[in-house]
Motif scaffolding. Structure first.
Motif, PDB file in Angstrom:
ATOM      1  N   MET A   1     -32.612 -26.796 -49.516  1.00 55.65           N
ATOM      2  CA  MET A   1     -31.414 -27.617 -49.304  1.00 55.65           C
ATOM      3  C   MET A   1     -31.186 -28.524 -50.507  1.00 55.65           C
ATOM      4  O   MET A   1     -32.119 -28.965 -51.156  1.00 55.65           O
ATOM      5  CB  MET A   1     -31.555 -28.454 -48.036  1.00 55.65           C
ATOM      6  N   SER A   2     -29.918 -28.820 -50.790  1.00 52.77           N
ATOM      7  CA  SER A   2     -29.584 -29.653 -51.936  1.00 52.77           C
ATOM      8  C   SER A   2     -28.383 -30.528 -51.604  1.00 52.77           C
ATOM      9  O   SER A   2     -27.299 -30.014 -51.289  1.00 52.77           O
ATOM     10  CB  SER A   2     -29.277 -28.778 -53.156  1.00 52.77           C
ATOM     11  N   LYS A   3     -28.575 -31.832 -51.684  1.00 55.79           N
ATOM     12  CA  LYS A   3     -27.476 -32.755 -51.437  1.00 55.79           C
ATOM     13  C   LYS A   3     -26.411 -32.626 -52.516  1.00 55.79           C
ATOM     14  O   LYS A   3     -25.209 -32.775 -52.260  1.00 55.79           O
ATOM     15  CB  LYS A   3     -27.997 -34.189 -51.390  1.00 55.79           C
ATOM     16  N   LEU A  11     -26.772 -32.892 -46.076  1.00 54.64           N
ATOM     17  CA  LEU A  11     -26.258 -34.256 -46.110  1.00 54.64           C
ATOM     18  C   LEU A  11     -26.741 -35.077 -44.915  1.00 54.64           C
ATOM     19  O   LEU A  11     -26.853 -34.576 -43.796  1.00 54.64           O
ATOM     20  CB  LEU A  11     -24.720 -34.233 -46.140  1.00 54.64           C
ATOM     21  N   ASP A  12     -26.994 -36.357 -45.199  1.00 51.98           N
ATOM     22  CA  ASP A  12     -27.407 -37.307 -44.164  1.00 51.98           C
ATOM     23  C   ASP A  12     -26.164 -38.049 -43.682  1.00 51.98           C
ATOM     24  O   ASP A  12     -25.480 -38.719 -44.473  1.00 51.98           O
ATOM     25  CB  ASP A  12     -28.426 -38.291 -44.739  1.00 51.98           C
ATOM     26  N   ARG A  13     -25.865 -37.925 -42.406  1.00 52.33           N
ATOM     27  CA  ARG A  13     -24.658 -38.532 -41.859  1.00 52.33           C
ATOM     28  C   ARG A  13     -24.606 -40.038 -42.131  1.00 52.33           C
ATOM     29  O   ARG A  13     -23.541 -40.600 -42.403  1.00 52.33           O
ATOM     30  CB  ARG A  13     -24.571 -38.242 -40.359  1.00 52.33           C
ATOM     31  N   GLU A  14     -25.731 -40.688 -42.061  1.00 52.98           N
ATOM     32  CA  GLU A  14     -25.757 -42.128 -42.293  1.00 52.98           C
ATOM     33  C   GLU A  14     -25.389 -42.481 -43.730  1.00 52.98           C
ATOM     34  O   GLU A  14     -24.889 -43.573 -44.008  1.00 52.98           O
ATOM     35  CB  GLU A  14     -27.144 -42.691 -41.956  1.00 52.98           C
ATOM     36  N   GLU A  15     -25.632 -41.580 -44.661  1.00 56.60           N
ATOM     37  CA  GLU A  15     -25.336 -41.840 -46.067  1.00 56.60           C
ATOM     38  C   GLU A  15     -23.881 -41.530 -46.431  1.00 56.60           C
ATOM     39  O   GLU A  15     -23.309 -42.163 -47.327  1.00 56.60           O
ATOM     40  CB  GLU A  15     -26.256 -41.013 -46.962  1.00 56.60           C
ATOM     41  N   VAL A  16     -23.279 -40.558 -45.779  1.00 57.41           N
ATOM     42  CA  VAL A  16     -21.964 -40.085 -46.220  1.00 57.41           C
ATOM     43  C   VAL A  16     -20.825 -40.412 -45.267  1.00 57.41           C
ATOM     44  O   VAL A  16     -19.651 -40.288 -45.646  1.00 57.41           O
ATOM     45  CB  VAL A  16     -21.995 -38.559 -46.470  1.00 57.41           C
ATOM     46  N   ALA A  17     -21.109 -40.814 -44.043  1.00 55.51           N
ATOM     47  CA  ALA A  17     -20.053 -41.061 -43.064  1.00 55.51           C
ATOM     48  C   ALA A  17     -19.048 -42.079 -43.585  1.00 55.51           C
ATOM     49  O   ALA A  17     -19.421 -43.152 -44.077  1.00 55.51           O
ATOM     50  CB  ALA A  17     -20.664 -41.548 -41.746  1.00 55.51           C
ATOM     51  N   GLY A  18     -17.762 -41.719 -43.547  1.00 54.77           N
ATOM     52  CA  GLY A  18     -16.698 -42.613 -43.971  1.00 54.77           C
ATOM     53  C   GLY A  18     -16.542 -42.752 -45.470  1.00 54.77           C
ATOM     54  O   GLY A  18     -15.750 -43.577 -45.936  1.00 54.77           O
ATOM     55  N   LYS A  19     -17.278 -41.958 -46.252  1.00 54.74           N
ATOM     56  CA  LYS A  19     -17.234 -42.074 -47.705  1.00 54.74           C
ATOM     57  C   LYS A  19     -16.636 -40.808 -48.335  1.00 54.74           C
ATOM     58  O   LYS A  19     -16.482 -39.774 -47.681  1.00 54.74           O
ATOM     59  CB  LYS A  19     -18.634 -42.310 -48.255  1.00 54.74           C
ATOM     60  N   VAL A  20     -16.337 -40.914 -49.640  1.00 51.84           N
ATOM     61  CA  VAL A  20     -15.892 -39.761 -50.417  1.00 51.84           C
ATOM     62  C   VAL A  20     -17.110 -39.151 -51.103  1.00 51.84           C
ATOM     63  O   VAL A  20     -17.834 -39.842 -51.820  1.00 51.84           O
ATOM     64  CB  VAL A  20     -14.839 -40.153 -51.463  1.00 51.84           C
ATOM     65  N   VAL A  21     -17.348 -37.874 -50.864  1.00 53.23           N
ATOM     66  CA  VAL A  21     -18.541 -37.194 -51.364  1.00 53.23           C
ATOM     67  C   VAL A  21     -18.167 -36.263 -52.518  1.00 53.23           C
ATOM     68  O   VAL A  21     -17.136 -35.578 -52.472  1.00 53.23           O
ATOM     69  CB  VAL A  21     -19.206 -36.372 -50.234  1.00 53.23           C
ATOM     70  N   ILE A  22     -19.009 -36.241 -53.564  1.00 53.33           N
ATOM     71  CA  ILE A  22     -18.853 -35.259 -54.641  1.00 53.33           C
ATOM     72  C   ILE A  22     -19.828 -34.120 -54.413  1.00 53.33           C
ATOM     73  O   ILE A  22     -21.031 -34.344 -54.257  1.00 53.33           O
ATOM     74  CB  ILE A  22     -19.116 -35.887 -56.023  1.00 53.33           C
ATOM     75  N   CYS A  23     -19.299 -32.896 -54.361  1.00 50.51           N
ATOM     76  CA  CYS A  23     -20.128 -31.703 -54.192  1.00 50.51           C
ATOM     77  C   CYS A  23     -20.135 -30.921 -55.506  1.00 50.51           C
ATOM     78  O   CYS A  23     -19.078 -30.481 -55.978  1.00 50.51           O
ATOM     79  CB  CYS A  23     -19.601 -30.825 -53.065  1.00 50.51           C
ATOM     80  N   ASP A  24     -21.307 -30.759 -56.089  1.00 57.19           N
ATOM     81  CA  ASP A  24     -21.430 -30.096 -57.377  1.00 57.19           C
ATOM     82  C   ASP A  24     -21.244 -28.591 -57.242  1.00 57.19           C
ATOM     83  O   ASP A  24     -21.388 -28.020 -56.152  1.00 57.19           O
ATOM     84  CB  ASP A  24     -22.797 -30.403 -58.001  1.00 57.19           C
ATOM     85  N   TYR A  25     -20.935 -27.944 -58.377  1.00 56.53           N
ATOM     86  CA  TYR A  25     -20.719 -26.501 -58.401  1.00 56.53           C
ATOM     87  C   TYR A  25     -22.042 -25.749 -58.325  1.00 56.53           C
ATOM     88  O   TYR A  25     -23.039 -26.140 -58.928  1.00 56.53           O
ATOM     89  CB  TYR A  25     -19.983 -26.105 -59.676  1.00 56.53           C
ATOM     90  N   SER A  26     -22.051 -24.657 -57.577  1.00 59.01           N
ATOM     91  CA  SER A  26     -23.215 -23.786 -57.491  1.00 59.01           C
ATOM     92  C   SER A  26     -22.767 -22.385 -57.142  1.00 59.01           C
ATOM     93  O   SER A  26     -21.804 -22.194 -56.394  1.00 59.01           O
ATOM     94  CB  SER A  26     -24.197 -24.294 -56.418  1.00 59.01           C
ATOM     95  N   GLU A  37     -19.958 -28.531 -44.404  1.00 59.07           N
ATOM     96  CA  GLU A  37     -21.083 -29.466 -44.440  1.00 59.07           C
ATOM     97  C   GLU A  37     -20.610 -30.911 -44.567  1.00 59.07           C
ATOM     98  O   GLU A  37     -21.127 -31.810 -43.891  1.00 59.07           O
ATOM     99  CB  GLU A  37     -22.010 -29.110 -45.603  1.00 59.07           C
ATOM    100  N   VAL A  38     -19.613 -31.144 -45.417  1.00 59.32           N
ATOM    101  CA  VAL A  38     -19.103 -32.504 -45.580  1.00 59.32           C
ATOM    102  C   VAL A  38     -18.462 -33.007 -44.291  1.00 59.32           C
ATOM    103  O   VAL A  38     -18.632 -34.169 -43.903  1.00 59.32           O
ATOM    104  CB  VAL A  38     -18.096 -32.552 -46.752  1.00 59.32           C
ATOM    105  N   LYS A  39     -17.752 -32.122 -43.611  1.00 57.89           N
ATOM    106  CA  LYS A  39     -17.154 -32.508 -42.331  1.00 57.89           C
ATOM    107  C   LYS A  39     -18.232 -32.829 -41.307  1.00 57.89           C
ATOM    108  O   LYS A  39     -18.105 -33.766 -40.508  1.00 57.89           O
ATOM    109  CB  LYS A  39     -16.243 -31.390 -41.820  1.00 57.89           C
ATOM    110  N   ARG A  40     -19.316 -32.034 -41.296  1.00 55.71           N
ATOM    111  CA  ARG A  40     -20.423 -32.290 -40.367  1.00 55.71           C
ATOM    112  C   ARG A  40     -21.009 -33.675 -40.581  1.00 55.71           C
ATOM    113  O   ARG A  40     -21.440 -34.349 -39.636  1.00 55.71           O
ATOM    114  CB  ARG A  40     -21.519 -31.232 -40.571  1.00 55.71           C
ATOM    115  N   GLY A  41     -21.000 -34.143 -41.850  1.00 56.68           N
ATOM    116  CA  GLY A  41     -21.538 -35.459 -42.142  1.00 56.68           C
ATOM    117  C   GLY A  41     -20.552 -36.583 -41.901  1.00 56.68           C
ATOM    118  O   GLY A  41     -20.853 -37.739 -42.227  1.00 56.68           O
ATOM    119  N   ASP A  42     -19.361 -36.260 -41.369  1.00 55.84           N
ATOM    120  CA  ASP A  42     -18.324 -37.259 -41.070  1.00 55.84           C
ATOM    121  C   ASP A  42     -17.851 -38.005 -42.312  1.00 55.84           C
ATOM    122  O   ASP A  42     -17.494 -39.189 -42.268  1.00 55.84           O
ATOM    123  CB  ASP A  42     -18.822 -38.279 -40.032  1.00 55.84           C
ATOM    124  N   ALA A  43     -17.850 -37.325 -43.462  1.00 56.14           N
ATOM    125  CA  ALA A  43     -17.323 -37.932 -44.675  1.00 56.14           C
ATOM    126  C   ALA A  43     -15.816 -38.118 -44.554  1.00 56.14           C
ATOM    127  O   ALA A  43     -15.138 -37.399 -43.813  1.00 56.14           O
ATOM    128  CB  ALA A  43     -17.650 -37.062 -45.884  1.00 56.14           C
TER     129      ALA A  43
END
Length: 378
Positions: A1-3, A11-26, A37-43
């Motif tokens: 797994m890779s954040k 992703l940890d919901r407590e870290e990303v909930a309500g925030k804007v997340v950057i997802c790197d290319y892979s 995944e970002v939706k699951r974390g409530d970002a």
């Protein structure tokens, strides 16, 4: 797994909930999976770095998102890592980049030929814009942002349902310019004025294979509305032409009656090769004995100036296929005059699934009346 790449369950919901997340290319994960995944974390939203094509279809996004090429995304990553409390003030559309290469291309989802019921008639007919089209839409909630749904009178969608209106619109405009033209004449004008070369000067590319496409993918070529208004020549058809075609499909009398809405008709059992279509298709099978030759009869109508001389030009003819056109010159002395010609296709040996070239009638006024010549192993 890779954040960093927003991998599944990373992703940890407590870290990303309500925030804007950057997802790197892979290369190990696509944007669809990252969105999930970002939706699951409530970002609140996400910025996706990717060098791969991704749909702009509204309904592919369950959260607000911004797609950036990795080159531009480097600046965003530097800001996030160097600033103590990074913030996103706004996410908005800035500009459209033009001149992307190669373009146009055949979309991955585009339907391909041949037509299994009648492979002797080339399908598709034509290529038209159908990817990421901004279109009017019945207002409908589609993304929940906080407590509110985003609603719009417009959406970006892709599909045949987007390409077809372009062709229908061009057809309507042609009917307005030429009110006496038949549906077949309008189709002919659109098909014979297309282009099959991209902005790299090569045959239109297929997104599905990453290789040069064939008329089984792009038909006669990409639609060119302005050229279609003045095609020079048209391949016209009337009711009897369609009756002859349907007769050759093996329908019963009852089925024929339903299709043509008549109780009486005549069939002369013409060859599919003589259907006055703006393309030429030779169908071969694993039982075909080589060399083989097929003849195709056509009639064209002059819709340009009263006096015109057209000369036949053959382009992109592959090794193993020999084409002859008789006569090689068509002379017209008045508008709406008809002239006939015969195309002979000779193939001396087996070949891959499809080979093709083009016949182009060119006159002194720079009209180019183009038709694909296709041989398929079916």
């Amino acid at each position: 797994m890779s954040k960093e790449i927003c991998n599944n369950e990373a992703l940890d919901r407590e870290e990303v909930a309500g925030k804007v997340v950057i997802c790197d290319y892979s290369t190990k994960i696509d944007v669809y999976q990252q969105i999930t995944e970002v939706k699951r974390g409530d970002a609140y939203a996400a910025i996706f770095l990717t060098d791969k094509y991704f749909s702009l279809d509204t309904f592919d996004y369950s959260i607000p998102g911004l797609l950036l090429p990795t080159a531009s995304g480097t600046l965003a990553k530097e800001y996030v890592t160097k600033v103590r409390n990074p913030k996103v003030e706004k996410m908005k559309f800035v500009l459209t980049r033009f001149g992307g290469k190669p373009a146009p291309q055949v979309a991955k989802f585009s339907s391909k030929g041949p037509n299994p019921i009648s492979p002797g008639v080339l399908k598709p007919d034509i290529l038209a814009p159908g990817v990421d089209i901004l279109a009017a839409y019945v207002p409908k909630p589609f993304i929940l942002v906080g407590k509110y749904f985003l609603v719009s009178d417009y959406v970006v969608q892709s599909g045949t349902s987007m390409a077809a209106p372009h062709v229908a619109g061009v057809g309507a405009l042609l009917k307005a310019v030429h009110p006496k033209w038949s549906p077949a004449a309008i189709r002919s004008a659109m098909m014979t004025t297309t282009y099959a070369m991209d902005n790299n000067g090569t045959i239109l590319n297929s997104q599905l294979t990453g290789l040069s496409g064939t008329p089984l993918e792009f038909g006669a070529g990409h639609i060119n509305p302005n050229k279609a208004m003045d095609p020079g020549l048209i391949y016209d058809m009337g009711l009897q032409d369609y009756i002859e075609y349907i007769c050759g499909l093996g329908y019963t009398k009852k089925q024929m009656s339903v299709l043509i809405r008549r109780t009486h008709w005549s069939c002369n059992h013409k060859s599919i090769h003589d259907l006055n279509y703006p393309s030429f298709t030779a169908v071969l099978t694993n039982k075909t004995k080589y060399p083989v030759e097929m003849n195709f009869s056509r009639v064209v109508t002059n819709v340009g100036k009263d006096k015109a001389i057209y000369r036949a030009h053959l382009e992109n003819i592959p090794t193993g296929m020999r084409i002859s056109v008789k006569p090689t010159t068509l002379t017209f002395t008045r508008k709406y005059q008809n002239q006939s010609f015969v195309v002979s296709i000779e193939i001396d040996r087996g070949f891959p699934r499809v080979i093709f070239g083009f016949l182009k009638w060119i006159d002194q006024d720079s009209h180019i009346v183009s038709s694909p010549i296709v041989a398929i192993n079916y």
